[in-house]
Design an enzyme around this catalytic site. Structure first.
Site, PDB file in Angstrom:
ATOM      1  N   CYS A 240      26.954   0.121  13.751  1.00 21.33           N
ATOM      2  CA  CYS A 240      25.835  -0.466  13.008  1.00 21.33           C
ATOM      3  C   CYS A 240      24.918   0.630  12.481  1.00 21.33           C
ATOM      4  O   CYS A 240      24.516   1.527  13.219  1.00 21.33           O
ATOM      5  CB  CYS A 240      25.058  -1.418  13.904  1.00 21.33           C
ATOM      6  SG  CYS A 240      23.660  -2.149  13.071  1.00 21.33           S
TER       7      CYS A 240
ATOM      8  N   CYS B  28      16.867   0.237  15.845  1.00 18.96           N
ATOM      9  CA  CYS B  28      16.804  -1.098  16.443  1.00 18.96           C
ATOM     10  C   CYS B  28      16.956  -1.008  17.964  1.00 18.96           C
ATOM     11  O   CYS B  28      17.661  -0.162  18.478  1.00 18.96           O
ATOM     12  CB  CYS B  28      17.933  -1.913  15.827  1.00 18.96           C
ATOM     13  SG  CYS B  28      18.290  -3.427  16.669  1.00 18.96           S
TER      14      CYS B  28
ATOM     15  N   CYS C 167      21.003  -2.490  20.516  1.00 21.03           N
ATOM     16  CA  CYS C 167      22.107  -1.750  21.148  1.00 21.03           C
ATOM     17  C   CYS C 167      21.567  -0.444  21.722  1.00 21.03           C
ATOM     18  O   CYS C 167      20.622   0.123  21.191  1.00 21.03           O
ATOM     19  CB  CYS C 167      23.173  -1.379  20.126  1.00 21.03           C
ATOM     20  SG  CYS C 167      24.025  -2.760  19.383  1.00 21.03           S
TER      21      CYS C 167
ATOM     22  N   CYS D 240      23.963  -8.493  12.519  1.00 17.65           N
ATOM     23  CA  CYS D 240      23.983  -7.859  13.838  1.00 17.65           C
ATOM     24  C   CYS D 240      25.349  -8.076  14.467  1.00 17.65           C
ATOM     25  O   CYS D 240      25.871  -9.194  14.464  1.00 17.65           O
ATOM     26  CB  CYS D 240      22.894  -8.465  14.709  1.00 17.65           C
ATOM     27  SG  CYS D 240      23.009  -7.979  16.434  1.00 17.65           S
TER      28      CYS D 240
ATOM     29  N   GLN E   1      22.997 -17.762  30.606  1.00 14.76           N
ATOM     30  CA  GLN E   1      23.719 -16.520  30.305  1.00 14.76           C
ATOM     31  C   GLN E   1      24.006 -16.434  28.805  1.00 14.76           C
ATOM     32  O   GLN E   1      24.313 -17.442  28.180  1.00 14.76           O
ATOM     33  CB  GLN E   1      25.038 -16.464  31.076  1.00 14.76           C
ATOM     34  CG  GLN E   1      24.882 -16.539  32.592  1.00 14.76           C
ATOM     35  CD  GLN E   1      24.342 -15.254  33.213  1.00 14.76           C
ATOM     36  OE1 GLN E   1      24.235 -14.225  32.551  1.00 14.76           O
ATOM     37  NE2 GLN E   1      23.989 -15.322  34.477  1.00 14.76           N
TER      38      GLN E   1
ATOM     39  N   TYR F 142      17.940 -18.757  42.737  1.00 13.68           N
ATOM     40  CA  TYR F 142      17.698 -18.330  41.364  1.00 13.68           C
ATOM     41  C   TYR F 142      18.735 -19.014  40.466  1.00 13.68           C
ATOM     42  O   TYR F 142      19.479 -18.356  39.741  1.00 13.68           O
ATOM     43  CB  TYR F 142      17.787 -16.804  41.220  1.00 13.68           C
ATOM     44  CG  TYR F 142      16.974 -16.024  42.218  1.00 13.68           C
ATOM     45  CD1 TYR F 142      15.641 -15.696  41.946  1.00 13.68           C
ATOM     46  CD2 TYR F 142      17.522 -15.620  43.432  1.00 13.68           C
ATOM     47  CE1 TYR F 142      14.886 -14.972  42.864  1.00 13.68           C
ATOM     48  CE2 TYR F 142      16.770 -14.899  44.360  1.00 13.68           C
ATOM     49  CZ  TYR F 142      15.459 -14.578  44.070  1.00 13.68           C
ATOM     50  OH  TYR F 142      14.724 -13.861  44.972  1.00 13.68           O
TER      51      TYR F 142
ATOM     52  N   GLU G 204      15.013 -22.872  41.989  1.00 10.11           N
ATOM     53  CA  GLU G 204      14.700 -22.232  40.709  1.00 10.11           C
ATOM     54  C   GLU G 204      13.208 -22.391  40.431  1.00 10.11           C
ATOM     55  O   GLU G 204      12.644 -23.460  40.613  1.00 10.11           O
ATOM     56  CB  GLU G 204      15.544 -22.886  39.608  1.00 10.11           C
ATOM     57  CG  GLU G 204      15.118 -22.621  38.184  1.00 10.11           C
ATOM     58  CD  GLU G 204      15.150 -21.162  37.759  1.00 10.11           C
ATOM     59  OE1 GLU G 204      16.143 -20.462  38.044  1.00 10.11           O
ATOM     60  OE2 GLU G 204      14.146 -20.718  37.146  1.00 10.11           O
TER      61      GLU G 204
ATOM     62  N   ASP H 156      21.422 -14.932  42.476  1.00  9.41           N
ATOM     63  CA  ASP H 156      21.525 -14.341  41.134  1.00  9.41           C
ATOM     64  C   ASP H 156      20.115 -14.099  40.601  1.00  9.41           C
ATOM     65  O   ASP H 156      19.665 -14.761  39.671  1.00  9.41           O
ATOM     66  CB  ASP H 156      22.300 -15.323  40.229  1.00  9.41           C
ATOM     67  CG  ASP H 156      22.533 -14.776  38.830  1.00  9.41           C
ATOM     68  OD1 ASP H 156      22.205 -13.599  38.576  1.00  9.41           O
ATOM     69  OD2 ASP H 156      23.046 -15.533  37.983  1.00  9.41           O
TER      70      ASP H 156
ATOM     71  N   CYS I 133      22.082  -8.509  37.618  1.00 11.68           N
ATOM     72  CA  CYS I 133      22.032  -7.903  36.283  1.00 11.68           C
ATOM     73  C   CYS I 133      21.211  -6.614  36.319  1.00 11.68           C
ATOM     74  O   CYS I 133      20.948  -6.014  35.281  1.00 11.68           O
ATOM     75  CB  CYS I 133      21.472  -8.882  35.258  1.00 11.68           C
ATOM     76  SG  CYS I 133      19.819  -9.438  35.647  1.00 11.68           S
TER      77      CYS I 133
HETATM   78  N1  SAH Z   1      22.189 -18.262  38.086  1.00 13.57           N
HETATM   79  C1  SAH Z   1      21.609 -18.642  36.829  1.00 13.57           C
HETATM   80  C2  SAH Z   1      20.304 -17.956  36.505  1.00 13.57           C
HETATM   81  C3  SAH Z   1      20.214 -16.476  36.735  1.00 13.57           C
HETATM   82  S1  SAH Z   1      18.842 -15.669  35.983  1.00 13.57           S
HETATM   83  C4  SAH Z   1      22.617 -18.467  35.710  1.00 13.57           C
HETATM   84  O1  SAH Z   1      23.656 -17.824  35.870  1.00 13.57           O
HETATM   85  O2  SAH Z   1      22.372 -18.979  34.622  1.00 13.57           O
HETATM   86  C5  SAH Z   1      17.630 -15.679  37.196  1.00 13.57           C
HETATM   87  C6  SAH Z   1      16.902 -16.994  37.328  1.00 13.57           C
HETATM   88  O3  SAH Z   1      15.918 -16.809  38.385  1.00 13.57           O
HETATM   89  C7  SAH Z   1      16.119 -17.458  36.123  1.00 13.57           C
HETATM   90  O4  SAH Z   1      16.473 -18.789  35.839  1.00 13.57           O
HETATM   91  C8  SAH Z   1      14.644 -17.383  36.544  1.00 13.57           C
HETATM   92  O5  SAH Z   1      13.850 -18.427  35.993  1.00 13.57           O
HETATM   93  C9  SAH Z   1      14.758 -17.537  38.036  1.00 13.57           C
HETATM   94  N2  SAH Z   1      13.679 -16.952  38.855  1.00 13.57           N
HETATM   95  C10 SAH Z   1      12.934 -15.840  38.611  1.00 13.57           C
HETATM   96  N3  SAH Z   1      12.120 -15.579  39.633  1.00 13.57           N
HETATM   97  C11 SAH Z   1      12.338 -16.544  40.572  1.00 13.57           C
HETATM   98  C12 SAH Z   1      11.794 -16.803  41.865  1.00 13.57           C
HETATM   99  N4  SAH Z   1      10.868 -16.027  42.391  1.00 13.57           N
HETATM  100  N5  SAH Z   1      12.255 -17.867  42.542  1.00 13.57           N
HETATM  101  C13 SAH Z   1      13.224 -18.670  42.004  1.00 13.57           C
HETATM  102  N6  SAH Z   1      13.763 -18.472  40.799  1.00 13.57           N
HETATM  103  C14 SAH Z   1      13.332 -17.433  40.075  1.00 13.57           C
END
Ligand code: SAH
Length: 394
Positions: free
Chosen positions: A16, A22, A25, A98, A222, A251, A272, A320, A347
């Site tokens: 790109c 930008c 990337c 993009c 995601q 999460y 969540e 997660d 991540c």
């Molecule tokens: N497992 C899901 C989301 C992962 S991203 C998936 O794969 O789609 C992380 C997530 O944690 C987000 O949705 C965010 O809103 C949430 N999050 C962030 N801080 C948090 C906390 N303190 N307690 C609970 N959830 C939280």
């Protein structure tokens, strides 16, 4: 503007011209070199815990982003430009094409720019605090073909609203819903608390690993569907779910991972913090005909502390967290709850390393690390780690 994306006729690799300006990337090198770089980083940072498996790559690492955000600005002649932030700055760089974004997004943005000009809808100007359209969010689902456009405005005012929606729908019958989100002040590219559905259902649905998921504008989801299937399959397989296993999905976002575990017969609970995502999660359980999963709208650390205090039983903890990793309270409570297995989907490799040190101190041993390339052309690495509780620890 000349052609922005150049494809090497021999290798098919794309490059790109905006790379330097930008912030989208960070890696401007052949895909194979990116994979090696990420593999080496994962090994450097995580091989002290467990063997690092070869990174799961994308087949065609372009146009994978199903979440596309754009800023708008007017040039000196009143022409509307769209773009994204330069890296580490609040300055916009104009981008028309993009190689990361789903190809369905750019035509919608292009029509919108023309309509903003014709209908006199000015872009919001951060410096003067005037104008209307702050940014847009487009979410697409290649699996269902549904597309959502979110117009983020500085106030409830959206001039020529009906003409705008009519013209957008006419030019893009592929749009299945259009939402206005009102964000009076805010951190750039965030959504405000209020959304108004202007057309359609106000959400889209996606299919991942055979399950159906509703995604509202403010929910985390995601961004790379092809890789998400592989990521989730790896995480759920690693968990080795048996019928009636008690699983916590911490999460959980829109409930995706927990729902896949419930589908395999687990008794699951998701936690969540984001209210919209948690509402989507409960609806997603219903959409998939599952009654063996429930969701709690709470901080994951607080939820885990309560579970530990009540001496609840948990076989598998799926976690997660966002890039910042898990809280100290979360990790302490997880150790008290003593699940047999923990599957950590991360991540953020630095915080993963930090949290693994903690979990290993509290009686867990990592079995393997599986890097997954969710974000080609960026430095981001996603990892799945399976941890098992060591025998004999109280
Ligand atoms: N497992 C899901 C989301 C992962 S991203 C998936 O794969 O789609 C992380 C997530 O944690 C987000 O949705 C965010 O809103 C949430 N999050 C962030 N801080 C948090 C906390 N303190 N307690 C609970 N959830 C939280």
């Amino acid at each position: 503007m000349g052609k922005q994306i150049i494809t090497d006729p021999e290798t098919g690799e794309k490059h790109c011209r905006c790379f330097k300006r930008c912030g989208g990337c960070q890696l401007d090198e052949p895909y194979a070199a990116q994979l090696t770089r990420k593999q080496q980083k994962a090994e450097r940072m995580l091989s002290e815990f467990a063997p690092v498996r070869p990174i799961i790559a994308m087949k065609n690492p372009y146009h994978y982003r199903c979440k596309v955000q754009n800023l708008y600005a007017a040039d000196g002649r009143g022409r509307i430009l769209s773009g994204i932030y330069q890296s580490n700055s609040r300055r916009m760089t104009a981008v028309d094409d993009c190689m990361l974004e789903d190809i369905h997004a750019a035509p919608v943005v292009s029509t919108l720019k023309k309509l903003m000009h014709d209908l006199r809808i000015p872009p919001f100007d951060l410096r003067t605090g005037t104008g209307i359209l702050r940014h847009t969010l487009i979410r697409t689902s290649p699996a269902t073909g549904q597309i959502m456009l979110v117009l983020v405005t500085s106030s409830a005012l959206l001039p020529a609203k009906n003409r705008l929606i009519g013209a957008l729908r006419k030019a893009h019958p592929e749009l299945t819903t259009i939402v206005q989100n009102i964000c009076p002040d805010g951190i750039p590219l965030t959504l405000g608390p209020r959304s108004i559905t202007l057309f359609g259902d106000g959400y889209i649905e996606d299919l991942i690993c055979g399950c159906r998921f509703r995604i509202s504008p403010a929910s985390f989801y995601q961004v790379n569907p092809e890789q998400t299937e592989k990521l989730y399959a790896c995480a759920v397989d690693a968990a080795g779910i048996a019928d009636r296993d008690v699983v916590i999905d911490a999460y959980c976002g829109t409930g995706t991972i927990g729902i896949l575990c419930a589908k395999r017969g687990a008794d699951a609970a998701g936690v969540e913090l984001n209210r919209a995502a948690c509402r989507d999660a409960a609806e997603n359980a219903r959409l998939n005909g599952l009654t063996n999963i429930r969701f709690c709208n709470d901080d994951a650390g607080r939820f885990m502390r309560r579970m530990a205090a009540e001496k609840e039983h948990c076989d598998v903890l799926m976690m997660d967290p966002p890039r910042a990793g898990a809280s100290a309270e979360f990790l302490r409570s997880a150790a008290k709850l003593r699940p047999d297995r923990i599957v950590y989907v991360s991540c953020g490799i630095e915080t993963l390393q930090r949290d693994l040190v903690q979990l290993c101190k509290s009686g867990y041993r990592a079995e393997f690390v599986q890097p997954v390339d969710m974000f080609p052309h960026t430095t981001g690495i996603e990892n799945v780690v399976l941890l098992k509780r060591k025998a004999g620890r109280p």
